[in-house]
Scaffold this active site. Sequence first.
Site, PDB file in Angstrom:
ATOM      1  NE  ARG A  93      -6.118   1.916  -0.230  1.00 14.23           N
ATOM      2  CZ  ARG A  93      -6.376   2.628   0.842  1.00 14.23           C
ATOM      3  NH1 ARG A  93      -5.537   2.624   1.846  1.00 14.23           N
ATOM      4  NH2 ARG A  93      -7.470   3.340   0.916  1.00 14.23           N
ATOM      5  NE  ARG A 136      -7.069  13.697   1.166  1.00 16.09           N
ATOM      6  CZ  ARG A 136      -7.294  12.396   1.064  1.00 16.09           C
ATOM      7  NH1 ARG A 136      -8.317  11.956   0.350  1.00 16.09           N
ATOM      8  NH2 ARG A 136      -6.521  11.527   1.656  1.00 16.09           N
ATOM      9  CD  GLU A 185      -8.111   0.485   4.060  1.00 15.71           C
ATOM     10  OE1 GLU A 185      -7.327   0.641   5.018  1.00 15.71           O
ATOM     11  OE2 GLU A 185      -8.514   1.424   3.364  1.00 15.71           O
ATOM     12  CG  ASN A 209      -1.827   1.115   1.370  1.00 14.15           C
ATOM     13  OD1 ASN A 209      -1.792   2.040   0.553  1.00 14.15           O
ATOM     14  ND2 ASN A 209      -2.676   1.090   2.381  1.00 14.15           N
ATOM     15  CG  HIS A 219     -11.826   5.538   2.106  1.00 16.76           C
ATOM     16  ND1 HIS A 219     -12.343   6.776   2.391  1.00 16.76           N
ATOM     17  CD2 HIS A 219     -10.482   5.630   2.273  1.00 16.76           C
ATOM     18  CE1 HIS A 219     -11.348   7.611   2.712  1.00 16.76           C
ATOM     19  NE2 HIS A 219     -10.220   6.936   2.657  1.00 16.76           N
TER      20      HIS A 219
END
Length: 398
Positions: free
Chosen positions: A91, A239, A384, A9, A179
């Site tokens: 990922r 963000r 994940e 990842n 996500h």
Amino acid sequence: MDRAIAVINAGSSSLKFSLFASLAERPLVHGKLEELGRAPRLKVQAGDGRVLAESSWPEGQRMSHADGLARVLALMPQWLQGHTLGAVGHRIVHGGVAHHRPVRLDETVLRELDALVPLAPLHQPHNLAPVRALMALQPDLPQVGCFDTAFHHGQPELAQRFALPRRYHDAGVRRYGFHGLSYEYVASRLPALDERAAQGRTVVLHLGNGASMCAMQAGRSVASTMGFTALDGLPMGTRCGSIDAGVLLWLMDEQGMGAREIERLLYQESGLLGVSGLSSDMRALLASDHPAAQEAVALYVYRIGQELGALAATLGGLDAIVFTAGIGENAAAIRERVIAGAGWLGARLDASANAAAAGGDHGAATRLHAADSAVSVWVVPTNEEWMIARHTAALMGL
Ligand code: ADP
């Protein structure tokens, strides 16, 4: 299986990796190379948390993703415990319209994924860099891409559409959602936890440095707060989340700002950091009594409440709320405020269960709702990496 699977990842300044040697959720090892561009640090831990390796490089020393990957690969044999490496799962943030399931990565697929870089400029290039580096180092090792957009692929057409002329939608300007690997993992856990949440109308809150929410009907995504890019929806660490597009026109016309400057403002200088002026880290903001820190947290909770209302409307009601990722798993104070705001939906928290629920690596899923709550509330720590390992094993027949 005697073949192990590595999961990678890669972010802008970090490279996280895990090794799975069976379909058990706990990895053989997991580790992270951080601050690649400034003062790299490596930490590797066994599945039980024991630290296996730790090193750091001097301030000002840069390490490319390719160099970082080569270092990790050189160390890997000692962690494999007799297994051979069968495949590597990555990922990858964006699969575009074409890639909505895991795919074996080759030059053709990589070229297609390169074409999506403008849609996720701060993530996609870093996700793809280690794939190419590994292809050069070990061309025969199968590599699989797993996409954060894939879980949202089946959303209704309306949920994907902007009210722009059709030609933009046809050119790929649509809401993708992100996500997805985290949401897919949470959805896979629900049947064993809460049949009504698994079969019914559930909103999952993935609250990490990046943050989004996903409305699920029977475990499938029907809407998400993130859209065309990972900038939309909730305010995040740095963000801004949803913003009136008129602000961008104003920044261009009145402030003379160019695209790259605006990109930096919206992705790196806004959100919790921008509003607080102090930190993007929720722990620091919750610990601060500075009014701007408290306002940043209040805005965060306020926007979650608004999005929760919108997603509940999309679902036509609500059966369950699930918290996940760094803030969702660990910040009891945020969960308490979110659920207090969701009282109109019938959600009631069990205060002591909420205070006791702690996340951490592979922590247990915890029930948070009071006995009289009309909506069930859970913390489900996300994983994940394991989702990627499962997809990679399935695709490669390992
Ligand atoms: P990423 O999106 O980078 O994977 P994480 O899911 O690790 O991020 O989430 C990082 C966020 O989680 C940070 O804002 C951090 O402050 C927050 N966080 C982690 N632990 C806690 C805690 N105990 N209390 C409050 N916030 C926490």
